[in-house]
Design a protein around this motif. Sequence first.
Motif, PDB file in Angstrom:
ATOM      1  N   THR A 231      52.093  78.028  46.925  1.00  0.00           N
ATOM      2  CA  THR A 231      51.676  76.800  47.596  1.00  0.00           C
ATOM      3  C   THR A 231      52.292  75.613  46.857  1.00  0.00           C
ATOM      4  OG1 THR A 231      49.720  76.271  46.253  1.00  0.00           O
ATOM      5  CG2 THR A 231      49.460  77.966  47.982  1.00  0.00           C
ATOM      6  N   PRO A 232      52.139  74.404  47.380  1.00  0.00           N
ATOM      7  CA  PRO A 232      52.674  73.226  46.680  1.00  0.00           C
ATOM      8  C   PRO A 232      51.863  72.800  45.454  1.00  0.00           C
ATOM      9  CG  PRO A 232      52.537  72.839  49.056  1.00  0.00           C
ATOM     10  CD  PRO A 232      51.747  74.079  48.763  1.00  0.00           C
ATOM     11  N   LEU A 233      50.871  73.594  45.050  1.00  0.00           N
ATOM     12  CA  LEU A 233      50.009  73.209  43.932  1.00  0.00           C
ATOM     13  C   LEU A 233      50.670  73.425  42.579  1.00  0.00           C
ATOM     14  CD1 LEU A 233      47.234  72.299  42.870  1.00  0.00           C
ATOM     15  CD2 LEU A 233      46.470  74.680  43.054  1.00  0.00           C
ATOM     16  N   GLU A 234      51.499  74.450  42.469  1.00  0.00           N
ATOM     17  CA  GLU A 234      52.053  74.818  41.162  1.00  0.00           C
ATOM     18  C   GLU A 234      53.141  73.855  40.708  1.00  0.00           C
ATOM     19  OE1 GLU A 234      53.956  78.776  38.936  1.00  0.00           O
ATOM     20  OE2 GLU A 234      53.745  78.747  41.120  1.00  0.00           O
ATOM     21  N   GLY A 235      53.345  73.795  39.402  1.00  0.00           N
ATOM     22  CA  GLY A 235      54.474  73.050  38.866  1.00  0.00           C
ATOM     23  C   GLY A 235      54.080  71.744  38.209  1.00  0.00           C
ATOM     24  N   LEU A 236      54.713  70.660  38.651  1.00  0.00           N
ATOM     25  CA  LEU A 236      54.526  69.353  38.040  1.00  0.00           C
ATOM     26  C   LEU A 236      53.124  68.793  38.276  1.00  0.00           C
ATOM     27  CD1 LEU A 236      57.851  67.636  39.196  1.00  0.00           C
ATOM     28  CD2 LEU A 236      57.414  68.801  37.025  1.00  0.00           C
ATOM     29  N   MET A 237      52.722  67.891  37.416  1.00  0.00           N
ATOM     30  CA  MET A 237      51.557  67.047  37.676  1.00  0.00           C
ATOM     31  C   MET A 237      51.933  66.103  38.823  1.00  0.00           C
ATOM     32  SD  MET A 237      49.968  64.394  34.950  1.00  0.00           S
ATOM     33  CE  MET A 237      48.576  63.314  35.276  1.00  0.00           C
ATOM     34  N   MET A 238      51.048  65.955  39.796  1.00  0.00           N
ATOM     35  CA  MET A 238      51.364  65.142  40.970  1.00  0.00           C
ATOM     36  C   MET A 238      50.280  64.087  41.203  1.00  0.00           C
ATOM     37  SD  MET A 238      52.671  68.297  43.376  1.00  0.00           S
ATOM     38  CE  MET A 238      52.766  69.836  42.479  1.00  0.00           C
ATOM     39  N   GLY A 239      50.346  63.426  42.352  1.00  0.00           N
ATOM     40  CA  GLY A 239      49.396  62.357  42.633  1.00  0.00           C
ATOM     41  C   GLY A 239      47.961  62.819  42.568  1.00  0.00           C
ATOM     42  N   THR A 240      47.648  63.888  43.314  1.00  0.00           N
ATOM     43  CA  THR A 240      46.287  64.428  43.317  1.00  0.00           C
ATOM     44  C   THR A 240      46.241  65.915  42.989  1.00  0.00           C
ATOM     45  OG1 THR A 240      46.338  64.932  45.703  1.00  0.00           O
ATOM     46  CG2 THR A 240      45.560  62.735  45.054  1.00  0.00           C
ATOM     47  N   ARG A 241      47.400  66.551  42.747  1.00  0.00           N
ATOM     48  CA  ARG A 241      47.452  67.981  42.441  1.00  0.00           C
ATOM     49  C   ARG A 241      47.602  68.189  40.941  1.00  0.00           C
ATOM     50  NH1 ARG A 241      51.959  68.552  46.774  1.00  0.00           N
ATOM     51  NH2 ARG A 241      50.797  68.658  48.724  1.00  0.00           N
ATOM     52  N   ILE A 245      48.281  75.207  35.711  1.00  0.00           N
ATOM     53  CA  ILE A 245      46.989  75.305  35.038  1.00  0.00           C
ATOM     54  C   ILE A 245      46.694  76.786  34.791  1.00  0.00           C
ATOM     55  CG2 ILE A 245      45.737  75.273  37.257  1.00  0.00           C
ATOM     56  CD1 ILE A 245      43.410  73.895  35.784  1.00  0.00           C
ATOM     57  N   ASP A 246      46.054  77.070  33.684  1.00  0.00           N
ATOM     58  CA  ASP A 246      45.677  78.433  33.336  1.00  0.00           C
ATOM     59  C   ASP A 246      44.728  79.006  34.390  1.00  0.00           C
ATOM     60  OD1 ASP A 246      44.827  80.773  32.108  1.00  0.00           O
ATOM     61  OD2 ASP A 246      43.772  79.754  30.477  1.00  0.00           O
ATOM     62  N   GLY A 248      42.725  81.292  33.990  1.00  0.00           N
ATOM     63  CA  GLY A 248      41.421  81.460  33.352  1.00  0.00           C
ATOM     64  C   GLY A 248      40.586  80.192  33.396  1.00  0.00           C
ATOM     65  N   ALA A 249      41.256  79.034  33.316  1.00  0.00           N
ATOM     66  CA  ALA A 249      40.536  77.760  33.415  1.00  0.00           C
ATOM     67  C   ALA A 249      39.933  77.598  34.807  1.00  0.00           C
ATOM     68  CB  ALA A 249      41.482  76.596  33.113  1.00  0.00           C
ATOM     69  N   ILE A 250      40.623  78.133  35.815  1.00  0.00           N
ATOM     70  CA  ILE A 250      40.123  78.047  37.189  1.00  0.00           C
ATOM     71  C   ILE A 250      38.841  78.855  37.345  1.00  0.00           C
ATOM     72  CG2 ILE A 250      40.635  78.602  39.598  1.00  0.00           C
ATOM     73  CD1 ILE A 250      43.582  78.030  38.981  1.00  0.00           C
ATOM     74  N   THR A 251      38.845  80.103  36.870  1.00  0.00           N
ATOM     75  CA  THR A 251      37.638  80.929  36.996  1.00  0.00           C
ATOM     76  C   THR A 251      36.507  80.376  36.141  1.00  0.00           C
ATOM     77  OG1 THR A 251      38.482  82.436  35.280  1.00  0.00           O
ATOM     78  CG2 THR A 251      38.949  82.998  37.573  1.00  0.00           C
ATOM     79  N   PHE A 252      36.838  79.808  34.989  1.00  0.00           N
ATOM     80  CA  PHE A 252      35.845  79.181  34.119  1.00  0.00           C
ATOM     81  C   PHE A 252      35.148  78.029  34.847  1.00  0.00           C
ATOM     82  CE2 PHE A 252      34.774  75.813  31.073  1.00  0.00           C
ATOM     83  CZ  PHE A 252      33.986  76.491  30.145  1.00  0.00           C
ATOM     84  N   LEU A 253      35.956  77.164  35.489  1.00  0.00           N
ATOM     85  CA  LEU A 253      35.391  76.005  36.186  1.00  0.00           C
ATOM     86  C   LEU A 253      34.618  76.414  37.433  1.00  0.00           C
ATOM     87  CD1 LEU A 253      38.322  73.451  35.823  1.00  0.00           C
ATOM     88  CD2 LEU A 253      36.057  73.314  34.765  1.00  0.00           C
ATOM     89  N   GLU A 254      35.096  77.445  38.115  1.00  0.00           N
ATOM     90  CA  GLU A 254      34.352  77.930  39.281  1.00  0.00           C
ATOM     91  C   GLU A 254      32.925  78.291  38.902  1.00  0.00           C
ATOM     92  OE1 GLU A 254      37.657  79.869  42.329  1.00  0.00           O
ATOM     93  OE2 GLU A 254      36.830  81.118  40.711  1.00  0.00           O
ATOM     94  N   ASN A 269      43.675  70.337  44.393  1.00  0.00           N
ATOM     95  CA  ASN A 269      44.661  69.728  45.284  1.00  0.00           C
ATOM     96  C   ASN A 269      44.421  68.252  45.574  1.00  0.00           C
ATOM     97  OD1 ASN A 269      46.751  71.698  46.446  1.00  0.00           O
ATOM     98  ND2 ASN A 269      44.868  72.901  46.590  1.00  0.00           N
ATOM     99  N   LYS A 270      43.157  67.831  45.565  1.00  0.00           N
ATOM    100  CA  LYS A 270      42.839  66.481  46.028  1.00  0.00           C
ATOM    101  C   LYS A 270      42.183  65.574  44.997  1.00  0.00           C
ATOM    102  CE  LYS A 270      42.414  67.954  50.861  1.00  0.00           C
ATOM    103  NZ  LYS A 270      41.540  68.017  52.060  1.00  0.00           N
ATOM    104  N   LYS A 271      41.695  66.154  43.898  1.00  0.00           N
ATOM    105  CA  LYS A 271      40.955  65.337  42.931  1.00  0.00           C
ATOM    106  C   LYS A 271      41.559  65.384  41.532  1.00  0.00           C
ATOM    107  CE  LYS A 271      36.534  65.812  45.364  1.00  0.00           C
ATOM    108  NZ  LYS A 271      35.116  66.238  45.255  1.00  0.00           N
TER     109      LYS A 271
END
Length: 397
Positions: A231-241, A245-246, A248-254, A269-271
Motif C-alpha cells: 500500500t502507499p503507507l510504507e516508506g517515507l514519512m509523509m503528510g499524514t502517513r 514502522i516496526d 511489532g509496534a503496530i501490534t503493541f499499539l493495537e 494513514n490519517k493521523k
Amino acid sequence: MKILVLNCGSSSIKYALYNMDDKSVMTSGGAERVGLDGAFVKVKLPNGEKKTVMHDIPEHTEGVKFIFSLLTDPEIGVIKDLNEIDAVGHRMVHGGEKFNKSVVLTDEVLKTFEECIDLAPLHNPANLKGVKAVSELMPGLPQVGVFDTAFHQTMPAHSYLYAIPYELYEKYGVRRYGFHGTSHRYVSKRVCDFLGVNPADKKVITCHIGNGGSIAAVDGGKCVDTSMGLTPLEGLMMGTRSGDIDGGAITFLEKKLCLDADGMSNLLNKKSGVLGITGISSDMREIESANDEGNERAKLALDMYSYRIKKYVGAYAAAMGGCDIIVFTAGVGENQASMREDVCKNMEYMGVKLDVEKNKTIRGEEAIISTPDSKVTVCVIPTDEELMIATDTMNLL
C-alpha cells in the motif's frame, strides 16, 4: 488530437483536456466533495484564470457529466462539441501484477482490474466509476488505463518480496508494488532528456516528495526498487502517513489502544506522519512557518522527514552500485529548497555537491542544482503525470 485525462478519487474527480498536437493543456480542474453537501468544481482556463462553480454532485456519473458540460460551456468551455474528444485516459491506482503497462480499457481488462480491488479498496472502485461514467455518457469513446503500479513491475523478486511465508504472496499477492509510478517514469525519462543523456546508461534516484512521498531506484530506465509497498503507507514519512514502522509496534499499539485493523489503519494513514509529530498540520508550508517561529516539534518533523529521504537515497545508491542523477519532484521536491538542501547535506562522500545558492532560487522549474564538479547531478524536474497519461493514451489509439 484531444485527450481528456481523468483521475477519479472516492470523493473527487480531477481532469485535464490536452491538445496533443502541441501537448498543451486546454483546460483543467477538479470536482470536490462528490457525494457530499457543498460540492463544487474548480476550473483553470487557458489564460490562467480560475473559477469555482458550485454544483450538486451526488455521484461520479453526474460529476463527469457536469465536467463535460463545462468543457462545452459557452462562457468557460474550450470545445464546441464533446465529439472533439478523441479518447479518455484514466489514472488507475493498483494494477497488481496483472498490468505492467498502460492498456486500452476493454470489458476483459476491467474485469481483471476489478480483481485488484482487495489491494486498493478505496482507490480502485473510484477509478472504475470514472470509466463507467464515460461509457454511459459517450458510448464507444476509446478509454485507456494508466496504472500507478505499472512502472515498478520491473523490480526483481528480491526487491519486491517481503520476508513472510511465501504462500502468503502466492495466495494473497502480498508484496511490494509501489506507487507514483507514472510520476517516477515521467521524471526519470525527462531528466535524461533535459541533460541530453541516454537513460540506458544512467542510475537515477527519483524523489517524488509531496503530501504523499516515495523514492524509486531506476537503473537503465527500469525501476529496480521503490519505497512504497503493498500500500502507499510504507516508506517515507509523509503528510499524514507514518511510513516505515516496526510491525511489532503496530501490534503493541493495537493492544494498548484497543484498536481493530480499521482503527490502526486510520491511525497510521490519517493521523501520523508530519501531522502526528507536530500536532499542527500535514502541510509542509505550515510546518516551515512554525519552525521559523521556533516550534521544536516542527523542527523535529522536518529533521525526521529529510533524514528518511536521505536514508533511502543512500540505500538505493548502494543497491544500484552507484548513482548518476538525483531528481526532486512533486510539491515539496519542486518547491521547498530547504528540504532539498537538508537531504543533500553531508552527502559529498557519494559525490553529491549541491549549489546551495542556486538551489534557493529554484521553485517549480527544471534546473540543475548541483555544482559543475559534482559527480552526481542533482536536478529539479516538475512532474507531469497528466501529460504522461495523455501521451500513453494517444500512443495506444
